[in-house]
Enzyme design. Structure first.
Site, PDB file in Angstrom:
ATOM      1  N   GLN A 193       0.820  -1.218   0.000  1.00  0.00           N
ATOM      2  CA  GLN A 193       0.000   0.000   0.000  1.00  0.00           C
ATOM      3  C   GLN A 193       0.856   1.271   0.000  1.00  0.00           C
ATOM      4  OE1 GLN A 193      -3.058  -1.530   3.233  1.00  0.00           O
ATOM      5  NE2 GLN A 193      -3.758   0.371   2.295  1.00  0.00           N
ATOM      6  N   ASP A 251      -2.265  -4.902  -0.256  1.00  0.00           N
ATOM      7  CA  ASP A 251      -1.864  -6.173   0.343  1.00  0.00           C
ATOM      8  C   ASP A 251      -2.739  -6.585   1.522  1.00  0.00           C
ATOM      9  OD1 ASP A 251      -0.841  -4.121   1.944  1.00  0.00           O
ATOM     10  OD2 ASP A 251       1.235  -4.810   1.844  1.00  0.00           O
TER      11      ASP A 251
END
Length: 475
Positions: A78, A232
């Protein structure tokens, strides 16, 4: 999955492009059964040329790994900032989530909008150095000539998805990953371009269109469907299929605490990020920069391997005879602790043993995540069971200490590439055209011994010592 083609084997793939490596799994689209895997390493860095990810994906899928695959999804780390010029060329190496140079920018942006509560109301989260919005402010202030060339800003998973589709046209994203930028509001599903412009010197670069959770991004030149992809943590949640009351604690390089919720979170303290998930719901998440790296750093200090650190920690009593470690070895992600340093307290001659230090490292790491559990409980989640994942979850000392420190039952899913599996499940969902993700076969869980009354009391003492030490050092 009645909407899937009626053939004996329908294969889908999931990609986890993380900080450390690219992992790829190929699964049966109907059952989730793992068929084959691939992996390639990334350099250890806080900024990287995105082409490194592309080459790693090529390496990880070499040798026909994707043969027969009908759909593919990408989950990425991220927050990373990937900047592109008007021709789609990368302007500068991507700044990753763990690059903390933008911590002053985070503080400035927070103040400019009127404080943490204003940001929580606007986008569900208070900006910290990991967020894309703060990295854009840093670039605008420190690299203005490069910033002037930026026509579009995307996230790591957006860029990889775009490259898979030929690197032409406009990139896309999903609401899960977009919710970590600091300029997308999960509650409304809309970008806050005013915040983007505020961060980037008044300019508003293009941002990816936000796809629905099961909406395909397109097809590769070979006809493989590419799903929307996600971040993720969102992919891990999708892989685990956590039930109501389940909260995931992930012990990787960083540590995260998260779970799915029907309601958006808004935490002005900044402890909980009000993210979206990969299914149309929300993902309250607390994060610490200091998780598995606490154990590796302590092992290095003791001059032992991780296996020996694990043995030492198991040999010490719960509570480490009062030895308490605040493991802020890389600062912290919360707005008030970006420059915090680690502290060891409770030093008495009788307690100063390698065993107690190892145990204090394990408990200190877990106390940081226990604080995260308490935080997400205040924002819509009710932790009744912890699902413990990540590399550090494999240590027996961590498994022994976790139920004590967390004070709730703990289950450990079988080791797996959860992020890549979640990306593969999303790809199967997009391929099926169904209203809900496929019901993949449940993965086995190791239920750890539930905490006894004595464990609960000891866990309370451990958490209290940790909180008191944090209060003394950091307010």
């Amino acid at each position: 999955m009645s909407d899937l083609p009626d053939t004996d084997a329908v294969l889908v793939a999931g990609v986890d492009s993380s900080t450390q490596s690219t992992k790829v799994v190929v699964c049966d689209a109907r059952t989730g059964q793992l068929v084959r895997t691939g992996r390639a390493a990334h350099p250890d860095a806080t900024e990287v040329d995105p082409e490194v990810w592309w080459r790693a994906l090529d390496t990880a899928t070499a040798g026909g790994l994707l043969d027969g695959v009908r759909a593919l999804g990408v989950a990425g780390q991220q927050h990373g900032m990937v900047t592109l010029d008007e021709h789609g060329h990368v302007v500068r190496p991507a700044l990753l989530w763990n690059d903390t140079r933008s911590a002053p920018a985070a503080a400035d942006l927070t103040a400019e909008l009127g404080g943490p509560a204003a940001w929580a109301d606007a986008v569900g989260s208070v900006p910290v150095a990991s967020f894309t919005v703060t990295k854009l402010r840093w670039m605008a202030e420190h690299e203005p000539e490069l910033a002037d060339r930026v026509a579009r800003v995307v996230l790591p998973h957006d860029w990889l998805t775009w490259r898979l589709l030929g690197g032409t046209g406009a990139p896309t994203t999903d609401r899960g990953d977009a919710s970590g930028t600091g300029y997308f509001a999960p509650a409304t599903g809309e970008y806050r371009t005013d915040l983007l412009a505020r961060a980037f010197g008044g300019r508003t670069p293009d941002v990816p269109a936000v796809l629905d959770p099961a909406e395909p991004a397109g097809h590769t030149g070979d006809g493989v469907l590419v799903s929307a992809g996600t971040g993720d943590n969102m992919a891990a949640a999708l892989a685990l299929g956590a039930e109501a009351g389940d909260v995931v604690v992930s012990l990787g390089t960083s540590g995260t605490v998260f779970g799915t919720s029907p309601h958006p979170a808004r935490d002005p303290s900044g402890l909980v990020a009000g993210f979206a998930d990969a299914t149309g719901r929300f993902l309250p998440l607390a994060c610490t920069l200091n998780a598995a790296r606490v154990l590796t750093a302590t092992a290095a200090m003791l001059g032992v391997e991780l296996a020996e650190l694990d043995r030492l920690a198991l040999a010490a009593p719960a509570g480490a005879e009062g030895l308490t470690l605040l493991p802020y070895l890389d600062g912290e992600r919360t707005p008030n602790l970006p420059d915090a340093t680690g502290t060891l307290t409770g030093l008495r001659r009788a307690a100063m043993t390698p065993e107690n230090l190892a145990r204090a490292a394990v408990e200190g790491m877990l106390c940081g995540l226990a604080a995260g559990l308490e935080a997400v409980a205040r924002h819509g989640l009710e932790p009744r069971r912890v699902l413990l994942i990540g590399g550090a979850a494999r240590a027996e000392s961590v498994r022994a200490a976790a139920p004590v420190v967390f004070g709730v039952p703990v289950a450990v899913p079988e080791p797996a590439e959860h992020v890549a599996i979640g990306a593969a499940r999303q790809a199967a969902w997009a391929l099926s055209g169904a209203a809900e993700p496929p019901e993949w076969s449940a993965r086995s869980l190791r239920e750890l011994p539930e905490p006894t009354a004595g464990d609960a009391a000891e866990g309370e003492r451990i958490r209290q010592r940790h909180a008191e030490a944090r209060g003394r050092m950091h307010g």
